[in-house]
Motif scaffolding. Structure first.
Motif, PDB file in Angstrom:
ATOM      1  N   HIS A  56       1.031  -1.195  -0.098  1.00 26.15           N
ATOM      2  CA  HIS A  56      -0.113   0.018  -0.113  1.00 26.15           C
ATOM      3  C   HIS A  56       0.986   1.055  -0.040  1.00 26.15           C
ATOM      4  CE1 HIS A  56      -3.601  -2.426   0.796  1.00 26.15           C
ATOM      5  NE2 HIS A  56      -2.773  -2.895   1.875  1.00 26.15           N
ATOM      6  N   ASN A  71       2.101   3.988  -2.953  1.00 29.42           N
ATOM      7  CA  ASN A  71       2.132   4.521  -4.404  1.00 29.42           C
ATOM      8  C   ASN A  71       3.412   4.653  -4.890  1.00 29.42           C
ATOM      9  OD1 ASN A  71      -0.736   4.053  -4.455  1.00 29.42           O
ATOM     10  ND2 ASN A  71      -1.126   6.255  -4.173  1.00 29.42           N
ATOM     11  N   LYS A 105      -5.449  -6.762 -11.592  1.00 34.34           N
ATOM     12  CA  LYS A 105      -6.408  -6.734 -10.542  1.00 34.34           C
ATOM     13  C   LYS A 105      -6.927  -8.131 -10.383  1.00 34.34           C
ATOM     14  CE  LYS A 105      -8.364  -2.092 -10.936  1.00 34.34           C
ATOM     15  NZ  LYS A 105      -9.219  -1.203 -11.893  1.00 34.34           N
ATOM     16  N   HIS A 133     -11.169  -7.116   3.114  1.00 28.30           N
ATOM     17  CA  HIS A 133      -9.446  -6.784   2.807  1.00 28.30           C
ATOM     18  C   HIS A 133      -9.012  -7.978   2.301  1.00 28.30           C
ATOM     19  CE1 HIS A 133      -5.317  -6.384   4.336  1.00 28.30           C
ATOM     20  NE2 HIS A 133      -5.660  -5.266   4.620  1.00 28.30           N
ATOM     21  N   GLY A 159       0.766   4.731   3.254  1.00 24.41           N
ATOM     22  CA  GLY A 159      -0.368   4.724   2.415  1.00 24.41           C
ATOM     23  C   GLY A 159      -1.771   4.979   2.869  1.00 24.41           C
ATOM     24  N   ARG A 160      -2.638   6.064   2.010  1.00 25.57           N
ATOM     25  CA  ARG A 160      -3.780   6.177   2.446  1.00 25.57           C
ATOM     26  C   ARG A 160      -4.731   5.022   2.297  1.00 25.57           C
ATOM     27  NH1 ARG A 160      -2.276  11.174   1.074  1.00 25.57           N
ATOM     28  NH2 ARG A 160      -2.377  12.589   2.719  1.00 25.57           N
ATOM     29  N   HIS A 161      -4.553   3.944   1.449  1.00 26.72           N
ATOM     30  CA  HIS A 161      -5.284   2.928   1.224  1.00 26.72           C
ATOM     31  C   HIS A 161      -4.934   1.635   2.425  1.00 26.72           C
ATOM     32  CE1 HIS A 161      -6.980   4.905  -2.030  1.00 26.72           C
ATOM     33  NE2 HIS A 161      -5.779   4.978  -2.706  1.00 26.72           N
ATOM     34  N   SER A 162      -3.881   1.936   3.100  1.00 28.64           N
ATOM     35  CA  SER A 162      -3.187   1.122   3.916  1.00 28.64           C
ATOM     36  C   SER A 162      -3.983   0.872   5.429  1.00 28.64           C
ATOM     37  CB  SER A 162      -1.910   1.246   4.294  1.00 28.64           C
ATOM     38  OG  SER A 162      -1.490   0.346   5.416  1.00 28.64           O
ATOM     39  N   ALA A 163      -4.855  -0.290   5.397  1.00 31.03           N
ATOM     40  CA  ALA A 163      -5.695  -0.256   6.617  1.00 31.03           C
ATOM     41  C   ALA A 163      -4.551  -0.311   7.999  1.00 31.03           C
ATOM     42  CB  ALA A 163      -6.281  -1.671   7.006  1.00 31.03           C
ATOM     43  N   GLU A 212       1.688  10.675   2.926  1.00 35.69           N
ATOM     44  CA  GLU A 212       2.298   9.346   2.073  1.00 35.69           C
ATOM     45  C   GLU A 212       3.902   9.350   1.809  1.00 35.69           C
ATOM     46  OE1 GLU A 212       0.576   7.707  -1.273  1.00 35.69           O
ATOM     47  OE2 GLU A 212      -1.486   7.486  -0.254  1.00 35.69           O
TER      48      GLU A 212
END
Ligand code: SF4
Length: 711
Positions: free
Chosen positions: A43, A45, A60, A126, A222-226, A246
């Motif tokens: 996560h 970028n 994906k 997740h 990362g902003r998408h990292s839980a 980030e």
């Protein structure tokens, strides 16, 4: 920006699972000239973009794979069905599933096979949870205690059914524990596995601590990292100003205005060069900060993530950092480990069987409990805790599993070997635990080094069983070190001897007449007791043991008794000390003379009848003699005609000889018309210059009847 203090979390940055995945991706791209990754590798970028430049394209789903194309499985892992699909496409697999995650897959697969229902406390959707679901025959995902409570209410059957509960590796500890509490209340057949990754909990714990003492807390990730989101949430609980960024570009120095202390942590997907960029940007802005502060911060970065050596230039800009090849940057951050190497890491977690260590490498380090220490009876949790730094030797590197077996005890042993050699040279005393008994003596574990102590040096009496020493902590001195044969010989006795010698010296230096000591009775003889008063034995003569008449010291003392004694006399030349044990305050003669004087009448007890008279106890410890002529106001043949032993009679004190502690008594003097007593015959004249000869009756050695006066 005013001068600020920057504190960087030791646990900031890549966890070993992510580090390993990034390393494997880079290697795969090099080996195959490009490859695919199922989902973003991590996560972050920046890292993903740089990997793409290296030829690692992100897809994906399996449907986007080109047949035959190498494919990377990221650290979250995938289900078995995905493996089958990839295989069907003929794609080589580079499996970067984190070993910690793979263990959970194996666990739920086995439990599911046993017919147990699987419950996961984690984030629905997740990738890690989706992958895990593939390894069991369906699972229930519960995000928090509220959901857990609702689910339990709606499923009363869970009270009976066999249930296995696990957690998402990056779950929050409290969330898991509170959910588990509810499950335990209802489910009688539930088994709980706390599978939260140790690196996650250590990272959160440290972030919480730093946030609590910082004006501003920066969380890089990362902003998408839980994982990063959770970290920011944990920090927000302790600090009002939490900045989630980030990379360094997102850091606005204005947001640090007024801050005196800034804490920095980073999620598991943040490479160290990004942490370093952020740190450098803060330092560059913070012009007033002393160089030493920058150095300290850089050291902290180095310590934590093994950043490579600094270039000579004092300030290295973001641009120059970015100019370094991605591969270079990766290589800098990822160490390759070799067997026998000494490594330093942070303890991630402690289980009943092993200690998990984050080494800052692509592999997951672990120390089996048997490799932690040889010290018997040691509770590991008493010595170390998650978050502590630890040093160990690399025992085995398993690149396939991504694990490194470590040993702390072997490293300790090497370190301690040196200290043993030093101890021998300096005659220092070392400590250890007796771990073994063998034919010739015992083996003592001195911090991992086995030291043989021959029976003669054990300090035990001859023929005493050596088992007495087993498991005992002992002090010993090293007598012999044979380095090539790794053989060390020690002596417990040497320590006792040298301790005793030192004590003796101190005792002789300070000894004086009248000084009191607390000693231990070492031995008894017919004439007295030998007492250790501190490295030196003194003797208490039998006459000094009791105010009462005793025949053997054993009537008063036993070997091993602890007693208070005082010095009567000593001779440093002959090394002889004469001790007293009787309490002077209890001196019966003093008690007697303070109560009685010549002419006093005392109630006495007849203790012994002799031909020449009777001895009678006036007070305990003081006897007087009633001469046969003083027993009655008439002539008697022998004392027992009138008296018997034990009889209590009144008698008058007719003489007190203070010098020789003798008392003369008379019953006859109490009769109404006592006839004048004849002068007793002197048996032992003592010359007294002032008073002339004094007649003394020696009650210990009474006169022979023929020496006694005729009536
Ligand atoms: Fe593995 Fe833990 Fe990193 Fe997850 S957080 S990838 S479980 S090391």
């Amino acid at each position: 920006m005013s001068q600020v203090e920057i504190e960087l979390a030791k646990t900031a940055g890549f966890c070993f699972g992510v580090r390993r995945a990034v390393k494997m991706a880079g290697e795969a791209a090099r080996q195959y000239g490009g490859c695919a990754c199922l989902g973003p590798l991590i996560h972050n970028n920046d890292v993903v973009r740089r990997l793409e430049e290296q030829g690692v394209r992100t897809v994906k789903s399996v449907s986007q794979l080109v047949p035959g194309e190498p494919v990377i499985i990221r650290s979250h892992g995938v289900g078995p069905e995905v493996y089958r699909q990839i295989q069907a496409l003929g794609c080589p697999v580079i499996d970067a599933t984190c070993p910690e995650v793979a263990r959970i897959h194996a666990l739920v697969e086995e439990k599911s096979r046993q017919g147990r229902a699987i419950v996961v406390i984690g984030q629905r959707g997740h990738p890690e949870i989706e992958a895990l679901a593939g390894w069991c025959d369906g699972c229930t995902v519960l995000e928090n205690p509220e959901e857990t409570e609702k689910w339990l209410r709606e499923h009363p059957e869970t009270a009976e059914i066999p249930l296995t509960v696990v957690s998402q590796t990056t779950g929050e500890q409290k969330n898991f524990e509170n959910s588990v509490k509810l499950i335990k209340k209802q489910c009688t057949n539930g088994e709980i596995f706390d599978t939260i990754c140790g690196t996650t909990s250590s990272r959160q714990r440290e972030a919480r601590e730093i946030a609590s003492r910082s004006d501003v807390m920066i969380v890089i990730g990362g902003r998408h990292s839980a994982n990063t989101a959770k970290l920011a949430q944990v920090c927000a609980g302790e600090c009002d100003r939490v900045l989630l960024i980030e990379n360094a570009r997102e850091l606005d120095p204005a947001e640090l205005a007024g801050a005196k202390t800034v804490g920095v942590t980073a999620g598991a997907s943040t490479p160290e060069w990004i942490i370093k960029e952020v740190n450098r940007k803060m330092c560059d802005e913070n012009k007033t900060v002393e160089t030493v502060e920058e150095n300290n911060a850089a050291e902290a970065v180095n310590e934590t993530v093994e950043t490579p050596a600094e270039p000579a230039a004092e300030t290295k800009t973001e641009a120059t950092e970015a100019e370094a090849s991605f591969e270079e940057l990766l290589e800098r951050s990822i160490k390759t480990l070799h067997t026998g190497e000494k490594v330093r890491g942070v303890i991630a977690s402690i289980t009943p069987t092993e200690i998990s260590v984050d080494l800052g490498t692509k592999q997951s380090g672990y120390i089996p409990l048997s490799e932690f220490t040889d010290e018997p009876g040691v509770n590991v949790a008493d010595i170390i805790k998650a978050g502590d730094e630890i040093e160990a030797y690399v025992m085995r590197v398993n690149d396939v599993e991504g694990t490194v077996m470590l040993s702390k005890k072997r490293l300790d042993s090497v370190k301690n070997w040196d200290s043993i050699v030093d101890a021998r040279a300096s005659h220092a005393v070392v400590e250890g635990t007796v771990v073994e008994e063998n034919k010739g003596g015992v083996v003592v574990n001195v911090k991992g080094v086995r030291v043989f102590v021959p029976a003669s040096q054990s300090g035990l009496p001859k023929d005493a069983p050596m088992t007495e020493l087993l498991k005992r902590k002992v002090k010993l001195m090293i007598r012999e070190v044979n380095q090539p044969r790794k053989r060390v010989v020690g002596s417990i006795r040497d320590v006792t001897v040298s301790e005793r010698r030192a004590k003796a010296e101190a005792t002789w230096n300070e000894i004086e007449v009248g000084k009191r000591y607390h000693g231990v009775v070492k031995s008894l003889t017919s004439y007295g007791a030998f007492v250790d008063i501190g490295g030196v034995d003194g003797m208490v003569h039998v006459s000094e043991l009791s105010w009462k008449r005793i025949h053997q010291p054993s009537e008063v003392l036993s070997v091993g008794d602890e007693i208070d004694v005082y010095v009567i006399s000593f001779d440093k030349e002959t090394k002889k000390i004469s001790l007293g044990y009787k309490d002077p305050n209890e001196n019966p003669w003093v008690k007697f003379t303070s109560t009685y004087s010549v002419g006093s009448v005392a109630s006495v007890r007849i203790v012994k009848l002799m031909t020449f008279g009777a001895f009678a106890e006036i007070v305990p410890g003081v006897d007087g003699l009633i001469h046969i002529s003083q027993i009655a106001d008439r002539r008697i043949g022998k004392p027992e005609d009138v008296l018997s032993e034990g009889q209590i009679v009144d008698a008058k004190i007719t003489n007190i000889d203070n010098e020789n502690k003798k008392v003369s008594l008379s019953i006859r003097a109490l009769s109404e018309h006592p006839a004048p007593a004849p002068e007793p015959k002197a048996v032992k004249p003592v010359e007294d210059e002032d008073d002339g000869p004094v007649v003394v009756y020696d009650t210990e050695n009474p006169p022979a009847p023929e020496d006694l006066p005729e009536e």
